[in-house]
Enzyme design. Structure first.
Site, PDB file in Angstrom:
ATOM      1  N   ASP A 251       0.812  -1.213   0.000  1.00  0.00           N
ATOM      2  CA  ASP A 251       0.000   0.000   0.000  1.00  0.00           C
ATOM      3  C   ASP A 251       0.851   1.272   0.000  1.00  0.00           C
ATOM      4  OD1 ASP A 251       0.706  -0.823   2.667  1.00  0.00           O
ATOM      5  OD2 ASP A 251      -0.708   0.631   3.478  1.00  0.00           O
TER       6      ASP A 251
ATOM      7  N   GLU B 200      -0.079  -1.084   5.628  1.00  0.00           N
ATOM      8  CA  GLU B 200       1.056  -0.674   6.461  1.00  0.00           C
ATOM      9  C   GLU B 200       0.982   0.796   6.815  1.00  0.00           C
ATOM     10  OE1 GLU B 200       4.982   0.773   7.676  1.00  0.00           O
ATOM     11  OE2 GLU B 200       3.854   1.409   5.928  1.00  0.00           O
TER      12      GLU B 200
HETATM   13 ZN    ZN Z   1       6.806   2.102   3.930  1.00  0.00          ZN
END
Ligand code: ZN
Length: 351
Positions: free
Chosen positions: A71, A125
């Site tokens: 992401d 993340e």
């Molecule tokens: Zn990163």
């Protein structure tokens, strides 16, 4: 368009960048990664949500985990990617689709690595830790993350960055008595009282400390302040939010105690906490990695998922293409040379 893992690395990188994958919208990229990896019979592929894990099972003496998140933070009108000279610009070019592209290319190329490898491509993340899929995987399937050493391909400018600093946030509130500001003597101004807290922060001298040969610089900073309800009311509360970034030689109790000591006489409310990670560079496998990729390690300043591996007993370092200073920037970019440097280093280490 599907991802070609065995073709030109820069083409693969730009294809990965051009599949938009802002946190929560990683499915399309995860699908592409999943499909591309399943074409290689030497890899066993697991799909869990939008996390894809591909691993070799050759019965090698050691297992290495190489991980990267799929992401990105939201776009800033910076897709599709574009190339200017040696730099490729676009959301995710620095954080961290270069690492993802390098890992994909190496996963395809290393049919018989000298150590077994687990390649992890995960989602969520860039958002709260509870949403990070590594949190779920480490709770439900810690065996998928097991290994003797882990490399997180976050941007480091193709240098090895060991361990990571811890981070915690807390609030401290001053309280007063509300009154009409025309008769301020009937109240007590909580914002004025916050001045004394800010003075303590301004005078704070952060430590610089060496841990396993790496130098870490700490920081204690106000990151938000709020108070006051109207332009004619003496505020009865003022809340300061403070972020403490600390070296990995402090444990949780010590880090919390340090904050309490600085704000002695005040009540602190801790909001979040993430322990740092020791670099683990004293281990032979880490030394072999350093030798293979060339160069020395330096300290990692941000908090990264290396701490998660460290908590599972897997020493971990950061090593990936692009300048970490460009992560999340509108002009996020990655030098083409970094992609090749990182790929060549991993191949040298694992071939
Ligand atoms: Zn990163």
């Amino acid at each position: 368009m599907s991802l070609d893992l065995t073709g030109d690395l820069v083409t693969l990188f730009r294809a990965v960048v051009d599949i938009e994958s802002v946190s929560g919208g990683e499915t399309r990229l995860a699908d592409e990664v999943d499909t591309a990896l399943r074409a290689f019979p030497h890899l066993r592929v697991i799909r869990d949500g939008d996390t894809v894990i591909a691993s070799t099972h050759l019965g090698r003496a050691e297992r290495v985990v190489i991980a990267g998140h799929l992401d990105t933070v939201p776009l800033a009108a910076n897709l599709p990617s574009r190339q200017e000279g040696d730099l490729i610009y676009g959301r995710g070019t620095a954080d961290m689709k270069g690492g993802v592209a390098v890992a994909l290319a190496c996963a395809a190329e290393l049919g018989e690595p000298n150590r077994d490898v687990t390649w992890i491509f995960y989602d969520h993340e860039e958002v709260a830790a509870e949403e990070n899929s590594l949190t779920r995987v480490s709770r439900e399937h810690p065996e998928w993350l097991a290994g003797d050493f882990a490399v997180l391909m976050e941007p480091t400018g193709a240098k090895v960055e060991g361990g990571c600093q811890g981070t915690l946030r807390f609030t401290v509130t001053t309280t007063g008595v509300a009154a009409h500001s025309a008769r301020a003597w009937l109240g007590h101004n909580a914002i004025h009282d916050a001045g004394e807290l800010l003075t303590r922060l301004a005078g704070y001298e952060p430590r610089t400390v060496e841990v396993e040969g790496l130098t870490y610089r700490e920081g204690m900073n106000a990151v938000a302040i709020s108070g006051g309800i109207a332009g004619n009311v003496i505020p009865d509360a003022c809340t300061l939010t403070v972020n403490f970034r600390f070296a990995p030689d402090r444990d949780e109790a010590e880090a919390l105690a340090h904050c309490r000591e600085l704000f002695e006489g005040h009540e602190l409310t801790f909001i979040d906490f993430a322990l740092g990670a020791r670099p683990g560079l004293d281990r032979p496998i880490a030394q072999e990695f350093l030798t293979a990729v060339g160069g020395r390690a330096r300290a990692k300043y941000g908090w990264t998922d290396v701490a998660r591996f460290s908590a599972l007993g897997v020493p971990a370092v950061n090593f990936g293409p692009a300048d970490p200073g460009k992560a999340h920037a509108d002009d996020e970019c990655c030098p083409v040379a970094d992609l090749h440097t990182c790929r060549d280093a991993l191949l040298r280490w694992l071939r």
